[in-house]
Scaffold this motif. Structure first.
Motif, PDB file in Angstrom:
ATOM      1  N   GLY A 134       7.234   2.156  12.263  1.00 15.92           N
ATOM      2  CA  GLY A 134       7.703   3.120  13.147  1.00 15.92           C
ATOM      3  C   GLY A 134       7.554   4.519  13.264  1.00 15.92           C
ATOM      4  N   TYR A 135       6.767   4.813  12.028  1.00 17.93           N
ATOM      5  CA  TYR A 135       6.357   6.246  12.014  1.00 17.93           C
ATOM      6  C   TYR A 135       4.900   6.635  12.102  1.00 17.93           C
ATOM      7  N   ALA A 136       4.369   7.604  12.560  1.00 20.28           N
ATOM      8  CA  ALA A 136       3.085   8.201  12.420  1.00 20.28           C
ATOM      9  C   ALA A 136       3.299   9.653  11.996  1.00 20.28           C
ATOM     10  N   PHE A 137       2.287  10.393  11.511  1.00 22.65           N
ATOM     11  CA  PHE A 137       2.079  11.646  11.201  1.00 22.65           C
ATOM     12  C   PHE A 137       1.256  12.357  11.793  1.00 22.65           C
ATOM     13  N   ARG A 138       1.497  13.741  11.949  1.00 21.94           N
ATOM     14  CA  ARG A 138       0.621  14.744  12.727  1.00 21.94           C
ATOM     15  C   ARG A 138       0.385  15.972  11.449  1.00 21.94           C
ATOM     16  N   LEU A 139      -1.115  16.118  11.249  1.00 24.61           N
ATOM     17  CA  LEU A 139      -1.333  17.044  10.576  1.00 24.61           C
ATOM     18  C   LEU A 139      -1.221  18.339  11.120  1.00 24.61           C
ATOM     19  N   ILE A 140      -0.315  19.508  10.801  1.00 24.41           N
ATOM     20  CA  ILE A 140      -0.181  20.673  11.466  1.00 24.41           C
ATOM     21  C   ILE A 140      -0.488  21.959  10.496  1.00 24.41           C
ATOM     22  N   GLU A 141      -1.130  21.611   9.327  1.00 21.98           N
ATOM     23  CA  GLU A 141      -1.484  22.855   8.667  1.00 21.98           C
ATOM     24  C   GLU A 141      -2.596  22.258   7.419  1.00 21.98           C
ATOM     25  N   LYS A 197       3.790  16.462   9.929  1.00 23.02           N
ATOM     26  CA  LYS A 197       5.069  16.128  10.741  1.00 23.02           C
ATOM     27  C   LYS A 197       5.319  14.763  11.200  1.00 23.02           C
ATOM     28  N   PRO A 198       6.440  14.019  10.743  1.00 24.07           N
ATOM     29  CA  PRO A 198       6.693  12.617  11.138  1.00 24.07           C
ATOM     30  C   PRO A 198       7.007  12.532  12.715  1.00 24.07           C
ATOM     31  N   VAL A 199       6.208  11.514  13.222  1.00 20.70           N
ATOM     32  CA  VAL A 199       6.617  11.271  14.692  1.00 20.70           C
ATOM     33  C   VAL A 199       7.095   9.921  14.922  1.00 20.70           C
ATOM     34  N   ASN A 258      -6.907  18.994  14.705  1.00 20.49           N
ATOM     35  CA  ASN A 258      -6.639  18.184  15.613  1.00 20.49           C
ATOM     36  C   ASN A 258      -5.172  17.704  15.452  1.00 20.49           C
ATOM     37  N   ASP A 259      -4.267  18.446  16.137  1.00 17.97           N
ATOM     38  CA  ASP A 259      -2.823  18.002  15.721  1.00 17.97           C
ATOM     39  C   ASP A 259      -2.494  17.242  16.796  1.00 17.97           C
ATOM     40  N   THR A 260      -3.025  16.419  17.547  1.00 15.89           N
ATOM     41  CA  THR A 260      -2.889  15.446  18.469  1.00 15.89           C
ATOM     42  C   THR A 260      -3.104  14.276  17.977  1.00 15.89           C
ATOM     43  N   PHE A 261      -3.933  14.032  16.746  1.00 17.36           N
ATOM     44  CA  PHE A 261      -4.311  12.814  16.346  1.00 17.36           C
ATOM     45  C   PHE A 261      -2.938  12.248  15.434  1.00 17.36           C
ATOM     46  N   LEU A 262      -2.658  10.934  15.690  1.00 24.33           N
ATOM     47  CA  LEU A 262      -1.572  10.274  15.167  1.00 24.33           C
ATOM     48  C   LEU A 262      -2.234   9.718  13.803  1.00 24.33           C
TER      49      LEU A 262
END
Length: 146
Positions: A27-34, A124-126, A95-99
């Protein structure tokens, strides 16, 4: 799973790879933000240039030759250290849109051959619905399988 950001970090030998393991978080994906690099030796006395790349595929390109046409490349960074003239300079493209739903491969290179590179990634968890999770898994699987 909490929704707070979290950090993965380490030190990798120049030219080597690390697997960033996300395990199974239903139920969770992640975004690379830094994505940051930092020297491991000679701080305050040396000149240094380092680069890194994060890829969602099963192999990664050399960080010295990133290709943004490769959908699996989700982060690149270059760091220059020149204490006498400029201090520390760092530029990242993420690419912070990639899940992210599966493991990633990180690779670093230091211009001073043999010198390891410190790295840090913030994610960041999504929270995703089952359908969104299936779509994100399929997308990363296709990138991984290319």
């Amino acid at each position: 799973m909490p929704t707070e950001e979290f950090v993965m970090r380490g030190q990798t030998a120049s030219g080597e790879q690390e697997v960033l393991n996300f395990g199974s978080k239903h139920g969770y994906a992640f975004r690379l933000i830094e994505f940051q690099l930092y020297p491991s030796t000679g701080i305050g006395t040396a000149q240094d240039e380092m680069c890194g790349i994060i890829n969602a595929g099963k192999t990664t390109a050399a960080p010295t030759d990133p290709n943004f046409n490769d959908e699996g490349v989700i982060g690149t960074v270059i760091t220059k250290l020149n204490n006498a003239a400029y201090g520390l300079e760092q530029h990242a493209v993420i690419n912070d849109t990639f899940l992210i739903t599966q493991n990633l491969i990180l690779m670093v290179v230091n211009a001073n051959a043999g010198t390891p590179v410190n790295w840090q990634c913030r994610f960041k968890p999504v929270k995703l619905s089952d359908t969104e999770m299936a779509n994100a898994n399929l997308r990363q699987f296709h990138v991984f399988d290319e």
